[in-house]
Design a protein around this motif. Structure first.
Motif, mmCIF file in Angstrom:
data_model
loop_
_atom_site.group_PDB
_atom_site.id
_atom_site.type_symbol
_atom_site.label_atom_id
_atom_site.label_comp_id
_atom_site.label_asym_id
_atom_site.label_seq_id
_atom_site.Cartn_x
_atom_site.Cartn_y
_atom_site.Cartn_z
ATOM 1 N N LEU A 1 110.445 49.874 35.861
ATOM 2 C CA LEU A 1 110.166 50.399 37.192
ATOM 3 C C LEU A 1 111.399 50.411 38.087
ATOM 4 O O LEU A 1 111.575 51.300 38.919
ATOM 5 C CB LEU A 1 109.069 49.558 37.858
ATOM 6 N N LEU A 2 112.285 49.425 37.929
ATOM 7 C CA LEU A 2 113.411 49.253 38.837
ATOM 8 C C LEU A 2 114.649 50.051 38.423
ATOM 9 O O LEU A 2 115.668 50.002 39.105
ATOM 10 C CB LEU A 2 113.793 47.768 38.929
ATOM 11 N N ASP A 3 114.565 50.787 37.334
ATOM 12 C CA ASP A 3 115.734 51.458 36.765
ATOM 13 C C ASP A 3 116.005 52.806 37.440
ATOM 14 O O ASP A 3 115.851 53.871 36.836
ATOM 15 C CB ASP A 3 115.540 51.642 35.259
ATOM 16 N N ILE A 4 116.422 52.757 38.702
ATOM 17 C CA ILE A 4 116.787 53.966 39.449
ATOM 18 C C ILE A 4 118.244 54.319 39.135
ATOM 19 O O ILE A 4 119.124 53.476 39.252
ATOM 20 C CB ILE A 4 116.609 53.759 40.965
ATOM 21 N N THR B 1 117.020 36.501 41.497
ATOM 22 C CA THR B 1 117.870 37.573 42.010
ATOM 23 C C THR B 1 116.951 38.658 42.558
ATOM 24 O O THR B 1 115.976 39.024 41.913
ATOM 25 C CB THR B 1 118.751 38.156 40.884
ATOM 26 N N GLY B 2 117.250 39.164 43.741
ATOM 27 C CA GLY B 2 116.302 40.034 44.445
ATOM 28 C C GLY B 2 116.190 41.445 43.936
ATOM 29 O O GLY B 2 116.301 42.399 44.722
ATOM 30 N N TYR B 3 115.937 41.609 42.648
ATOM 31 C CA TYR B 3 115.816 42.958 42.102
ATOM 32 C C TYR B 3 114.631 43.703 42.714
ATOM 33 O O TYR B 3 114.755 44.852 43.126
ATOM 34 C CB TYR B 3 115.662 42.916 40.580
ATOM 35 N N PHE B 4 113.481 43.047 42.762
ATOM 36 C CA PHE B 4 112.289 43.711 43.286
ATOM 37 C C PHE B 4 112.407 43.903 44.800
ATOM 38 O O PHE B 4 111.979 44.923 45.336
ATOM 39 C CB PHE B 4 111.038 42.894 42.948
ATOM 40 N N ASN B 5 112.981 42.922 45.482
ATOM 41 C CA ASN B 5 113.244 43.027 46.917
ATOM 42 C C ASN B 5 114.066 44.279 47.217
ATOM 43 O O ASN B 5 113.731 45.068 48.113
ATOM 44 C CB ASN B 5 113.998 41.781 47.374
ATOM 45 N N ASP B 6 115.128 44.497 46.445
ATOM 46 C CA ASP B 6 116.015 45.634 46.683
ATOM 47 C C ASP B 6 115.361 46.955 46.271
ATOM 48 O O ASP B 6 115.635 47.999 46.864
ATOM 49 C CB ASP B 6 117.336 45.434 45.937
ATOM 50 N N TYR B 7 114.497 46.902 45.270
ATOM 51 C CA TYR B 7 113.751 48.098 44.866
ATOM 52 C C TYR B 7 112.837 48.558 46.009
ATOM 53 O O TYR B 7 112.773 49.750 46.329
ATOM 54 C CB TYR B 7 112.928 47.815 43.616
ATOM 55 N N TYR C 1 121.331 48.115 44.250
ATOM 56 C CA TYR C 1 121.513 49.561 44.090
ATOM 57 C C TYR C 1 122.723 50.059 44.884
ATOM 58 O O TYR C 1 122.797 51.249 45.223
ATOM 59 C CB TYR C 1 120.249 50.297 44.540
ATOM 60 N N SER C 2 123.651 49.184 45.170
ATOM 61 C CA SER C 2 124.808 49.554 45.992
ATOM 62 C C SER C 2 125.660 50.638 45.329
ATOM 63 O O SER C 2 126.153 51.549 46.007
ATOM 64 C CB SER C 2 125.662 48.317 46.296
ATOM 65 N N ALA C 3 125.838 50.564 44.017
ATOM 66 C CA ALA C 3 126.634 51.576 43.317
ATOM 67 C C ALA C 3 125.923 52.929 43.343
ATOM 68 O O ALA C 3 126.551 53.969 43.553
ATOM 69 C CB ALA C 3 126.894 51.134 41.875
ATOM 70 N N VAL C 4 124.605 52.919 43.127
ATOM 71 C CA VAL C 4 123.813 54.154 43.200
ATOM 72 C C VAL C 4 123.912 54.743 44.602
ATOM 73 O O VAL C 4 124.122 55.943 44.781
ATOM 74 C CB VAL C 4 122.337 53.872 42.846
ATOM 75 N N LEU C 5 123.783 53.877 45.594
ATOM 76 C CA LEU C 5 123.836 54.315 46.992
ATOM 77 C C LEU C 5 125.201 54.901 47.333
ATOM 78 O O LEU C 5 125.295 55.948 48.000
ATOM 79 C CB LEU C 5 123.525 53.138 47.912
ATOM 80 N N ALA C 6 126.274 54.255 46.891
ATOM 81 C CA ALA C 6 127.630 54.740 47.162
ATOM 82 C C ALA C 6 127.834 56.138 46.566
ATOM 83 O O ALA C 6 128.423 57.018 47.207
ATOM 84 C CB ALA C 6 128.660 53.765 46.603
ATOM 85 N N ALA D 1 130.073 45.591 47.899
ATOM 86 C CA ALA D 1 129.674 45.170 49.242
ATOM 87 C C ALA D 1 129.420 46.396 50.117
ATOM 88 O O ALA D 1 130.144 47.385 50.052
ATOM 89 C CB ALA D 1 130.760 44.298 49.860
ATOM 90 N N LEU D 2 128.364 46.314 50.925
ATOM 91 C CA LEU D 2 128.016 47.406 51.823
ATOM 92 C C LEU D 2 128.205 46.988 53.276
ATOM 93 O O LEU D 2 127.995 45.831 53.621
ATOM 94 C CB LEU D 2 126.546 47.811 51.613
ATOM 95 N N LYS D 3 128.596 47.943 54.116
ATOM 96 C CA LYS D 3 128.695 47.668 55.547
ATOM 97 C C LYS D 3 127.338 47.858 56.226
ATOM 98 O O LYS D 3 127.028 47.224 57.227
ATOM 99 C CB LYS D 3 129.732 48.586 56.192
ATOM 100 N N ASP D 4 126.558 48.778 55.690
ATOM 101 C CA ASP D 4 125.218 49.017 56.207
ATOM 102 C C ASP D 4 124.368 49.599 55.086
ATOM 103 O O ASP D 4 124.872 49.959 54.026
ATOM 104 C CB ASP D 4 125.239 49.969 57.410
ATOM 105 N N LEU D 5 123.081 49.658 55.330
ATOM 106 C CA LEU D 5 122.155 50.163 54.321
ATOM 107 C C LEU D 5 121.710 51.575 54.705
ATOM 108 O O LEU D 5 120.552 51.814 55.027
ATOM 109 C CB LEU D 5 120.952 49.219 54.207
ATOM 110 N N ASN D 6 122.664 52.493 54.671
ATOM 111 C CA ASN D 6 122.405 53.876 55.069
ATOM 112 C C ASN D 6 121.925 54.676 53.858
ATOM 113 O O ASN D 6 122.701 55.366 53.196
ATOM 114 C CB ASN D 6 123.671 54.488 55.671
ATOM 115 N N ILE D 7 120.630 54.555 53.567
ATOM 116 C CA ILE D 7 120.048 55.233 52.417
ATOM 117 C C ILE D 7 119.384 56.533 52.876
ATOM 118 O O ILE D 7 118.436 56.497 53.657
ATOM 119 C CB ILE D 7 119.004 54.341 51.712
ATOM 120 N N PRO D 8 119.871 57.697 52.430
ATOM 121 C CA PRO D 8 119.259 58.968 52.845
ATOM 122 C C PRO D 8 117.845 59.098 52.284
ATOM 123 O O PRO D 8 117.532 58.575 51.213
ATOM 124 C CB PRO D 8 120.192 60.026 52.232
#
Length: 235
Positions: A78-81, A116-122, A173-178, A51-58
């Motif tokens: 394509l989505l495998d970041i 599931t919003g995989y492309f949305n999140d990409y 991508y929450s784990a990647v973002l964290a 879970a994220l509190k915000d979407l602070n992606i650098p």
């Protein structure tokens, strides 16, 4: 089916990288051509989600300043970041006048049919990562994107991002973002410590040399005074 797969492979896969064998595997389950693309884009394994509190992606530029390296992903998905040991892997993507229209159709179909919003999140991830032409330039230098105009990438993802929904509790991508945020924070702490150390060292050395200079001057004055006194006594 053979003709359809041939058309997808030659005209679509170049713009929306997917594993070619997935076209045949998912063809019988697809209800629509765009549905086939979405089925092929689904990851074989579910990603770790927090879970994220915000979407602070650098942005890519900020990540570069934090010492993160960029690498063209080996995966054809394509989505495998991925992010590991200071290296952010992003699969290759082409951006031209066709990209936004194709991506918009996939995004709309995904939302409409409750996938599931995989492309949305990409789209969201890329929108934040590539927010300026300088971000796109860095990805271009690392052969992650193929295009002629670096202005195009942020514009495409900015336009697409307007139609995306943000899911804080299951962002794919929450784990990647964290991990990215933790790495940047660690780099910032190291940079702050180094700067404080250099400042302290510089100030200390300046103070030390200043003190030595004062002491030397005092000693010189004392020696001069003693020499003067001795000269007077000798007279």
């Amino acid at each position: 089916m053979t003709i359809t797969c041939f058309w997808f492979r030659d005209d679509i896969v170049g713009y929306l990288p997917i594993q070619e064998n997935l076209l045949e595997i998912n063809f019988s389950k697809a209800k629509h051509f765009v549905d086939l693309l979405i089925l092929c884009l689904q990851p074989s394994q579910s990603r770790a989600v927090i879970a994220l509190k915000d979407l602070n992606i650098p942005s890519v530029k900020k990540l570069d300043q934090a010492g993160i390296k960029f690498k063209r992903g080996s995966s054809k998905d394509l989505l495998d970041i991925k992010f590991n040991e200071g290296i952010l892997e992003i699969p290759f993507l082409r951006v031209d006048e066709t990209t936004e229209r194709l991506y918009r159709n996939v995004l709309a179909f995904e939302n409409m049919h409750c996938y599931t919003g995989y492309f949305n999140d990409y789209i969201l991830m890329m929108n934040y990562l590539v927010s300026t032409p300088k971000d796109a330039e860095l990805l271009l230098q690392n052969e992650i994107i193929g295009l002629g105009d670096t202005e195009a990438v942020p514009t495409v993802f900015r336009n697409l991002g307007k139609d995306c929904a943000i899911y804080y509790f299951h962002f794919q991508y929450s784990a990647v973002l964290a991990n990215l945020q933790a790495y940047c924070k660690s780099h910032k702490l190291k940079a702050t410590f180094k700067q404080n150390y250099l400042t302290l060292k510089q100030n200390y050395c300046n103070t030390l040399w200043a003190s030595i200079s004062v002491i030397a001057a005092v000693i010189l004055l004392l020696l001069t005074f003693i020499q003067t006194v001795c000269s007077l006594i000798a007279l």
